[in-house]
Write a protein that holds these residues in place. Sequence first.
Motif, PDB file in Angstrom:
ATOM      1  N   ASP A 131       0.851  -1.195   0.000  1.00  0.00           N
ATOM      2  CA  ASP A 131       0.000   0.000   0.000  1.00  0.00           C
ATOM      3  C   ASP A 131       0.890   1.251   0.000  1.00  0.00           C
ATOM      4  OD1 ASP A 131      -2.268   1.602   0.103  1.00  0.00           O
ATOM      5  OD2 ASP A 131      -2.807   1.078   2.142  1.00  0.00           O
ATOM      6  N   GLN A 132       0.651   2.228   0.862  1.00  0.00           N
ATOM      7  CA  GLN A 132       1.429   3.466   0.889  1.00  0.00           C
ATOM      8  C   GLN A 132       2.784   3.307   1.593  1.00  0.00           C
ATOM      9  OE1 GLN A 132       0.410   6.895  -0.307  1.00  0.00           O
ATOM     10  NE2 GLN A 132      -0.651   5.411  -1.592  1.00  0.00           N
ATOM     11  N   ASN A 152       4.064   1.083  -7.227  1.00  0.00           N
ATOM     12  CA  ASN A 152       2.752   0.481  -7.474  1.00  0.00           C
ATOM     13  C   ASN A 152       2.823  -0.690  -8.433  1.00  0.00           C
ATOM     14  OD1 ASN A 152       1.171   3.601  -7.065  1.00  0.00           O
ATOM     15  ND2 ASN A 152       0.653   1.766  -5.907  1.00  0.00           N
ATOM     16  N   THR A 157      -3.215   0.467  -4.158  1.00  0.00           N
ATOM     17  CA  THR A 157      -3.474   1.434  -3.104  1.00  0.00           C
ATOM     18  C   THR A 157      -4.689   2.242  -3.533  1.00  0.00           C
ATOM     19  OG1 THR A 157      -2.487   3.141  -1.696  1.00  0.00           O
ATOM     20  CG2 THR A 157      -1.972   3.244  -4.040  1.00  0.00           C
TER      21      THR A 157
END
Length: 266
Positions: A131-132, A152, A157
Amino acid sequence: MPPRRLLALPLVATTFVAGALAIEEGKKPGYKDTPYLPGDKWRVHDADRPHPPVVTPGATVGQAPSDAVVLFDGKDLSKWRGDHGDATWEVVDGSAVATKKGVGSLVSREEFGDCQIHLEWTAPNPPKGNDQGRGNSGVLIFGRYEIQVLDNFNNPTYADGHAGAVYGQHPPLVNALRPPGEWQSYDILFTAPKFKDDGSVDKPAHVTVIVNGVVVQNNAEIIGSVAFRALGRYQKHGPKGPIVLQDHGNPVRFRNIWVRPIGAES
């Protein structure tokens, strides 16, 4: 079946030939008897309109052209400072990287208005987190309008937090990232906002972002400064501002960072 009709363009051909003849005869190329462009002082093909300046492009893709301001060439961070003093990132194998957590962001000493920004970055390999929390950084234009940097590649995300997003506002049109460990290129065309005397927005900022040669933002309108879990808002500022590389706790590496100020056409 009736025979096909071929298109003939004698007028266009004649125009090009006439222009070529004018050059061959030593005359200034162009015309003085054509209509004026709408709202402009120049005529169509105006002989007196200033020629564009010559710029020598970089010898290879990613290298700075002759009119660029080179902010990082792999040698030192003299063109940068930290949040509260000297730059605290390190130069490792020709790239700038925040090797320790909490060192703060990199802030360009020079400020820019309308501009073209080029940089390349790579996320750690093997990847860590999700994710982040995986390869997170950002390019903050004027220190406040963020183009997201994030690994990514097979790492979903929220859409407006993807790499190439105007963070919290516009998701990228596509995900054009290469695998972690490979270099990603960003080319950003930024038009700064303009403000009225009372501080309200006259013209909002716009941005076009190209990731690895693929357009992911097409003249997107920026709705305000970057914000987390909130709506971005504008606050009046000057015509120029710094470029900031965000420290988000991930050792993302950057290289080949240069900027071309963009002026109005002649």
